[in-house]
Design an enzyme around this catalytic site. Structure first.
Site, PDB file in Angstrom:
ATOM      1  N   GLY A  79       0.817  -1.215   0.000  1.00 44.43           N
ATOM      2  CA  GLY A  79       0.000   0.000   0.000  1.00 44.43           C
ATOM      3  C   GLY A  79       0.851   1.265   0.000  1.00 44.43           C
ATOM      4  N   ARG A 143       1.149  -5.631  -5.111  1.00 48.65           N
ATOM      5  CA  ARG A 143       1.081  -6.532  -3.955  1.00 48.65           C
ATOM      6  C   ARG A 143       1.514  -7.968  -4.263  1.00 48.65           C
ATOM      7  NH1 ARG A 143      -0.675  -4.367   0.617  1.00 48.65           N
ATOM      8  NH2 ARG A 143      -2.162  -2.645   0.604  1.00 48.65           N
ATOM      9  N   ASP A 174       5.359  -7.906   5.555  1.00 50.10           N
ATOM     10  CA  ASP A 174       5.406  -9.047   4.634  1.00 50.10           C
ATOM     11  C   ASP A 174       6.495  -8.872   3.584  1.00 50.10           C
ATOM     12  OD1 ASP A 174       3.472 -10.536   5.797  1.00 50.10           O
ATOM     13  OD2 ASP A 174       1.836  -9.829   4.501  1.00 50.10           O
ATOM     14  N   LYS A 200       8.190   0.646   5.465  1.00 56.63           N
ATOM     15  CA  LYS A 200       7.084   1.464   4.959  1.00 56.63           C
ATOM     16  C   LYS A 200       5.740   0.921   5.423  1.00 56.63           C
ATOM     17  CE  LYS A 200       4.439  -0.044   2.550  1.00 56.63           C
ATOM     18  NZ  LYS A 200       3.477  -0.813   1.739  1.00 56.63           N
ATOM     19  N   THR A 201       4.857   1.692   5.897  1.00 51.52           N
ATOM     20  CA  THR A 201       3.421   1.418   6.000  1.00 51.52           C
ATOM     21  C   THR A 201       2.744   2.472   6.862  1.00 51.52           C
ATOM     22  OG1 THR A 201       1.631  -0.072   6.661  1.00 51.52           O
ATOM     23  CG2 THR A 201       3.661  -0.308   7.911  1.00 51.52           C
ATOM     24  N   ASP A 203       0.252   1.905   8.461  1.00 45.51           N
ATOM     25  CA  ASP A 203      -0.362   1.200   9.594  1.00 45.51           C
ATOM     26  C   ASP A 203       0.452   1.314  10.879  1.00 45.51           C
ATOM     27  OD1 ASP A 203      -2.113   0.461   7.647  1.00 45.51           O
ATOM     28  OD2 ASP A 203      -1.490  -1.629   7.536  1.00 45.51           O
TER      29      ASP A 203
END
Ligand code: FBP
Length: 552
Positions: A79, A143, A174, A200-201, A203
């Site tokens: 993402g 992805r 992941d 990176k994220t 979240d």
């Protein structure tokens, strides 16, 4: 192509760097003690013999010396998160400072670009067009998971054709797990390609002592908090709506928690707390009704509730229901295929569920029952992020309040519950990076260049001490194996990077607990306003509440 005025001016922003890079990315490297994985040490050591136990690396400013030119590939994986372009800019500038003839290639569309050899050369002209911008559109993301030997071999072949000797994988837990597998495979098979990861994220769930935050979390939370603040002010102006806001973040509730600390909503649900308290859906609805009723008693028929995206998976009875549904949907695919209407499918499924799951399923609104049997990922699992939990809660609260009214349990006549629902995620993932993310990302890119320049593989770029000014930031590398443990995925024990969920004993959650009861009944909203890119440092450069409370 026309660009906005902000973008034009913002392109000139020079991101700050740790002192280690004042002379460019030719650095002195300090090696720490050998490391252990965060869990299941024996298994992880067996699976990663080539990379296990490597030391933590710390960079300090080096002296100018000649270095060979490097040819490096980079991918953006998963993402979008604000600041990805600055990681690439930092990497590009870092490689050039090691040797002016170094070259950077961007593989297009994420990991699949590496496997299928779709690439561009990232030149100075390309980088300059994207400095300090949001988005991943310079090379786009994807992805696809890099996890099979076939993928690893194809990737090696494609890189060797281009003369690439290092790949930087910018991704979440992941993608960095797969970076670790790839590094091990190449080391075992003497493939001379270094692998470096980058955290990176939005979240915020890829973090530990050495990776204090993943990039993008800062900007995304600031964007959502601005929107939540605007909605809270609207709620307090119109005084007729409850706003239920679901926030992205996958399983972890870090985004919801950070936004709550920035905006002081009336209700904040934290999935990790729901799981620890083993709350049922009915418990959650009761608690929310309690706040709604208490506010109504004070004449406050309005409010704001924040709901983490992953909530539904953390309610033990719903988790059980979802796993039974996954099972039935794959086992009975054929008979289900013959049924025409949603009603027929729902009644077929109810007959197959256990007693407990059947009654949880029956208690849900029809629309949610349909969503639970419709949206499935390629592995056949329910896509929980597609379940509109905010609408589920609104409908269950409406039903609960009207039941309380008919049973005479509600002693106030003038309770009015009218709700609006929202889902925030895409609004923040490609925002122009805040100063924090612009600086942090550029520094991560420079760190990745330095890790490559100093001959390392199997590391994730780390920049620490982030609550201090950038001249105190510490750049270095953390062995990817250090972050791994064994987990059960799709019925198999596999090595994965440990996901950081909200720590219920940690500073950010305790800060919420300290205030939550007061924020519920009073109207104590904070309005953080939009991200500021220019102006006094206290409005432009402040990091998230989460990182401050976690660090101190
Ligand atoms: P990553 O874990 O890849 O960084 O993704 C973050 C995220 O924004 C999650 O919060 C969200 O659940 C997911 O992506 C949605 O992804 P998509 O847009 O591909 O459905």
């Amino acid at each position: 192509m026309e660009i906005s005025i902000l973008q034009k001016v913002r392109a000139k922003y020079e991101p700050k760097l740790p002192l280690a890079f004042v002379n460019g990315a030719l650095v002195a490297v300090k090696k720490g003690e050998p490391t252990e994985s965060v869990g299941d040490q024996e298994d992880i050591q067996k699976l990663f013999p080539m990379n296990y136990g490597k030391p933590i690396l710390e960079f300090s400013s080096g002296t100018e010396k000649k270095a060979r030119s490097l040819r490096v590939g980079v991918i953006l994986s998963g993402g979008q998160a604000p600041g990805g372009h600055n990681v690439i800019a930092g990497l590009f500038d870092g490689l050039k400072s090691i040797n002016g003839n170094s070259q950077l290639y961007g593989f297009l569309g994420g990991p699949s670009g590496l496997v299928e050899n779709r690439h561009i050369e990232i030149t100075a002209e390309v980088v300059d067009r994207y400095r300090n911008t949001g988005g991943f559109d310079m090379i786009a993301s994807g992805r696809t998971k890099l996890e099979s030997i076939d993928h690893f071999d194809k990737t090696a072949k494609n890189c060797q054709k281009l003369g690439i000797s290092a790949i930087v994988i910018i991704g979440g837990d992941d993608s960095n797990t797969n970076a670790c597998l790839l590094a091990e495979y190449y080391a075992e098979n003497n493939v001379p390609i270094q692998i470096i990861g980058c955290p990176k994220t939005i979240d915020g769930d890829l973090k530990n002592e050495y990776v204090e935050t993943s990039f993008g979390f800062d900007t995304a939370c600031k964007v959502y908090s601005e929107l939540i603040g605007n909605i809270s002010r609207d709620a307090n102006s119109a005084r007729k709506y409850w706003h239920f806001i679901r926030l992205m973040g996958r399983s972890a509730s870090h985004i919801t928690l950070e936004c709550a600390l920035q905006t002081h909503p009336n209700i904040t649900l934290i999935s990790e707390e729901v799981a620890e308290k083993k709350q049922t859906l009915a418990d959650i609805v009761d608690d929310m009704c309690n706040v709604i009723v208490q506010r109504a008693k004070k004449g406050r028929n309005f409010g704001v509730a924040l709901i983490p995206e992953g909530l539904i998976e953390f309610i033990p009875e719903v988790k059980k229901l979802i796993s039974e549904l996954n099972e039935i949907m794959s086992r009975d695919e054929a008979p289900l295929g013959f049924l025409k209407t949603d009603e027929e499918k729902i009644s077929f499924i109810k007959g197959k569920l256990s007693g407990e799951s059947s009654s949880v399923y029956s208690s849900m609104p029809h629309q949610i029952q349909v969503q639970l049997i419709k949206d499935r990922d390629p592995h056949g699992n329910v896509q929980v992020s597609m379940i509109e939990t905010e609408k589920l809660l609104i409908q269950m609260i409406e039903a609960n309040l009207s039941q309380m009214k008919t049973k005479g349990k509600l002693d106030i006549k003038d309770i009015k519950f009218k709700a609006q629902s929202h889902f925030f995620g895409y609004e923040g993932r490609c925002a122009a990076p805040s100063n924090f993310d612009a600086d942090y990302c550029y520094s991560l890119g420079a760190t990745a260049a330095a890790l490559i320049g100093s001959g390392n593989t199997g590391y994730i770029a780390s920049v620490r001490n982030l609550t201090k000014s950038s001249d105190h930031w510490i750049a270095g590398g953390i062995p990817l194996t250090m972050m791994m443990n064994m987990e059960r995925r799709h019925g198999k024990e596999v090595p994965v990077i440990l996901k950081a969920l909200v720590n219920l004993r940690g500073g950010p959650f305790l800060e919420l607990l300290k205030n939550r009861d007061m924020w519920a009944i009073e109207t104590a909203y904070l309005y953080p306003g939009p991200i500021q890119y220019f102006g006094p440092s206290e409005v432009c450069d402040h990091p998230t509440r989460t990182i401050v409370l976690e660090t101190h």
